[in-house]
Design a protein around this motif. Structure first.
Motif, mmCIF file in Angstrom:
data_model
loop_
_atom_site.group_PDB
_atom_site.id
_atom_site.type_symbol
_atom_site.label_atom_id
_atom_site.label_comp_id
_atom_site.label_asym_id
_atom_site.label_seq_id
_atom_site.Cartn_x
_atom_site.Cartn_y
_atom_site.Cartn_z
ATOM 1 N N LEU A 132 -36.851 -33.076 -1.423
ATOM 2 C CA LEU A 132 -37.929 -32.101 -1.571
ATOM 3 C C LEU A 132 -37.982 -31.283 -0.291
ATOM 4 O O LEU A 132 -38.205 -31.827 0.785
ATOM 5 N N MET A 133 -37.783 -29.978 -0.437
ATOM 6 C CA MET A 133 -37.829 -29.104 0.728
ATOM 7 C C MET A 133 -38.982 -28.119 0.600
ATOM 8 O O MET A 133 -39.206 -27.545 -0.469
ATOM 9 N N PHE A 134 -39.688 -27.968 1.689
ATOM 10 C CA PHE A 134 -40.689 -26.923 1.837
ATOM 11 C C PHE A 134 -40.072 -25.890 2.782
ATOM 12 O O PHE A 134 -39.367 -26.270 3.722
ATOM 13 N N TYR B 178 -42.618 -44.067 -2.698
ATOM 14 C CA TYR B 178 -41.428 -43.519 -2.052
ATOM 15 C C TYR B 178 -41.195 -44.102 -0.663
ATOM 16 O O TYR B 178 -42.140 -44.398 0.065
ATOM 17 N N VAL B 179 -39.917 -44.211 -0.308
ATOM 18 C CA VAL B 179 -39.492 -44.329 1.084
ATOM 19 C C VAL B 179 -39.163 -42.900 1.478
ATOM 20 O O VAL B 179 -38.273 -42.277 0.889
ATOM 21 N N ASN B 180 -39.894 -42.351 2.420
ATOM 22 C CA ASN B 180 -39.666 -40.968 2.843
ATOM 23 C C ASN B 180 -38.831 -40.968 4.124
ATOM 24 O O ASN B 180 -39.185 -41.626 5.102
ATOM 25 N N ILE B 181 -37.737 -40.238 4.086
ATOM 26 C CA ILE B 181 -36.854 -40.142 5.243
ATOM 27 C C ILE B 181 -37.332 -39.023 6.154
ATOM 28 O O ILE B 181 -37.612 -37.914 5.695
ATOM 29 N N LEU B 182 -37.390 -39.318 7.438
ATOM 30 C CA LEU B 182 -37.625 -38.313 8.468
ATOM 31 C C LEU B 182 -36.403 -38.301 9.367
ATOM 32 O O LEU B 182 -36.093 -39.306 10.012
ATOM 33 N N GLY B 183 -35.693 -37.182 9.373
ATOM 34 C CA GLY B 183 -34.508 -37.042 10.208
ATOM 35 C C GLY B 183 -33.276 -36.685 9.388
ATOM 36 O O GLY B 183 -32.943 -37.373 8.423
ATOM 37 N N ALA B 184 -32.636 -35.600 9.775
ATOM 38 C CA ALA B 184 -31.472 -35.101 9.037
ATOM 39 C C ALA B 184 -30.300 -36.071 9.080
ATOM 40 O O ALA B 184 -29.575 -36.223 8.094
ATOM 41 N N ASN B 185 -30.109 -36.759 10.190
ATOM 42 C CA ASN B 185 -28.970 -37.668 10.302
ATOM 43 C C ASN B 185 -29.108 -38.858 9.363
ATOM 44 O O ASN B 185 -28.153 -39.266 8.709
ATOM 45 N N VAL B 186 -30.299 -39.419 9.277
ATOM 46 C CA VAL B 186 -30.525 -40.543 8.362
ATOM 47 C C VAL B 186 -30.369 -40.082 6.922
ATOM 48 O O VAL B 186 -29.769 -40.777 6.097
ATOM 49 N N ALA B 187 -30.873 -38.892 6.601
ATOM 50 C CA ALA B 187 -30.711 -38.360 5.248
ATOM 51 C C ALA B 187 -29.234 -38.203 4.910
ATOM 52 O O ALA B 187 -28.791 -38.584 3.818
ATOM 53 N N LYS C 26 -38.232 -45.323 -4.630
ATOM 54 C CA LYS C 26 -37.151 -44.345 -4.550
ATOM 55 C C LYS C 26 -37.091 -43.830 -3.125
ATOM 56 O O LYS C 26 -38.099 -43.818 -2.409
ATOM 57 N N VAL C 27 -35.893 -43.384 -2.730
ATOM 58 C CA VAL C 27 -35.701 -42.842 -1.392
ATOM 59 C C VAL C 27 -35.722 -41.323 -1.484
ATOM 60 O O VAL C 27 -34.932 -40.718 -2.220
ATOM 61 N N LEU C 28 -36.639 -40.706 -0.751
ATOM 62 C CA LEU C 28 -36.883 -39.269 -0.772
ATOM 63 C C LEU C 28 -36.656 -38.684 0.619
ATOM 64 O O LEU C 28 -37.157 -39.222 1.606
ATOM 65 N N TYR C 29 -35.930 -37.591 0.679
ATOM 66 C CA TYR C 29 -35.810 -36.812 1.911
ATOM 67 C C TYR C 29 -36.678 -35.588 1.721
ATOM 68 O O TYR C 29 -36.362 -34.722 0.911
ATOM 69 N N SER C 30 -37.804 -35.533 2.410
ATOM 70 C CA SER C 30 -38.654 -34.353 2.348
ATOM 71 C C SER C 30 -38.818 -33.800 3.747
ATOM 72 O O SER C 30 -38.945 -34.554 4.718
ATOM 73 N N ALA C 31 -38.795 -32.483 3.833
ATOM 74 C CA ALA C 31 -38.910 -31.830 5.137
ATOM 75 C C ALA C 31 -39.313 -30.386 4.937
ATOM 76 O O ALA C 31 -39.189 -29.836 3.837
ATOM 77 N N THR C 32 -39.784 -29.779 6.008
ATOM 78 C CA THR C 32 -40.022 -28.347 6.028
ATOM 79 C C THR C 32 -38.899 -27.706 6.823
ATOM 80 O O THR C 32 -38.575 -28.171 7.917
ATOM 81 N N ALA C 33 -38.314 -26.658 6.256
ATOM 82 C CA ALA C 33 -37.203 -25.970 6.905
ATOM 83 C C ALA C 33 -37.535 -24.491 7.061
ATOM 84 O O ALA C 33 -38.350 -23.934 6.320
ATOM 85 N N SER C 34 -36.874 -23.884 8.021
ATOM 86 C CA SER C 34 -36.918 -22.432 8.127
ATOM 87 C C SER C 34 -36.118 -21.861 6.955
ATOM 88 O O SER C 34 -35.352 -22.584 6.312
ATOM 89 N N LEU C 35 -36.268 -20.587 6.682
ATOM 90 C CA LEU C 35 -35.534 -19.993 5.564
ATOM 91 C C LEU C 35 -34.024 -20.029 5.780
ATOM 92 O O LEU C 35 -33.268 -19.955 4.822
#
Length: 175
Positions: free
Chosen positions: A135-137, A113-122, A3-12
């Motif tokens: 998944l967002m932290f 998982y295929v984990n995406i790094l980068g907002a543009n690719v997501a 599965k393709v997952l976009y996981s990242a840590t974001a500011s509030l």
């Protein structure tokens, strides 16, 4: 199948990087005990990375935590770009087409998982109907400016459904 997952840590306020791609803000907000992050890392079989992210800022550059997931990820990396380097680093595959990059990364990931790094690719994966989960932290900081976790000028409506039995902020993308 992967599965393709976009996981990242974001500011509030929803930024995954500060102005100019600055990631230094993240250093004080990662690490420590996070069972969800550890479980995700254990289940990532490949990374799909945008060229800007691949060549961008690493808050841990020059330390033993340099690299994806604080230097803990060791596996296949696929970089989506139309400008591959003339001398690519070992163990990194550069791909010029989104569908090809996702297919190659999924094959390499197997049943992980295929984990995406980068907002543009997501964003490209969302627009192409290729993203399965998000998944967002969240870090307790407001950046006020930078790279948004998802940016679509003019707006769009991407429906998400909470993943049953999972932690908060883990969603399946509803197409």
């Amino acid at each position: 199948m992967a599965k393709v997952l976009y996981s990242a840590t974001a500011s509030l306020d929803g930024f995954i990087a500060g102005p100019g791609g600055d990631m230094s803000w993240l250093t004080e907000h990662v690490g420590g005990d996070n069972p969800t992050a550890e479980r995700v890392l254990d289940n990532v079989g490949a990374l799909l990375v945008g060229n800007g992210t691949f060549g961008g800022d690493d808050p841990n550059r020059g330390t033993d935590r340099e690299g994806a997931f604080g230097g803990q990820y060791h596996g296949p990396v696929f970089v989506l770009t139309h400008r591959p380097p003339t001398e690519p680093p070992p163990d990194v595959t550069f791909v010029g087409d989104l569908h090809t990059a996702v297919a190659q990364a999924k094959e390499a990931a197997g049943d992980k998982y295929v984990n995406i790094l980068g907002a543009n690719v997501a964003k490209q994966c969302i627009q192409a109907g290729l993203l399965d989960e998000i998944l967002m932290f969240f870090a307790p900081v407001l950046l006020g400016d930078g790279v948004r976790m998802f940016d679509h000028p003019g707006g769009t409506n991407v429906r998400l459904a909470p993943l049953p039995g999972e932690t908060a902020h883990w969603y399946t993308v509803v197409y």
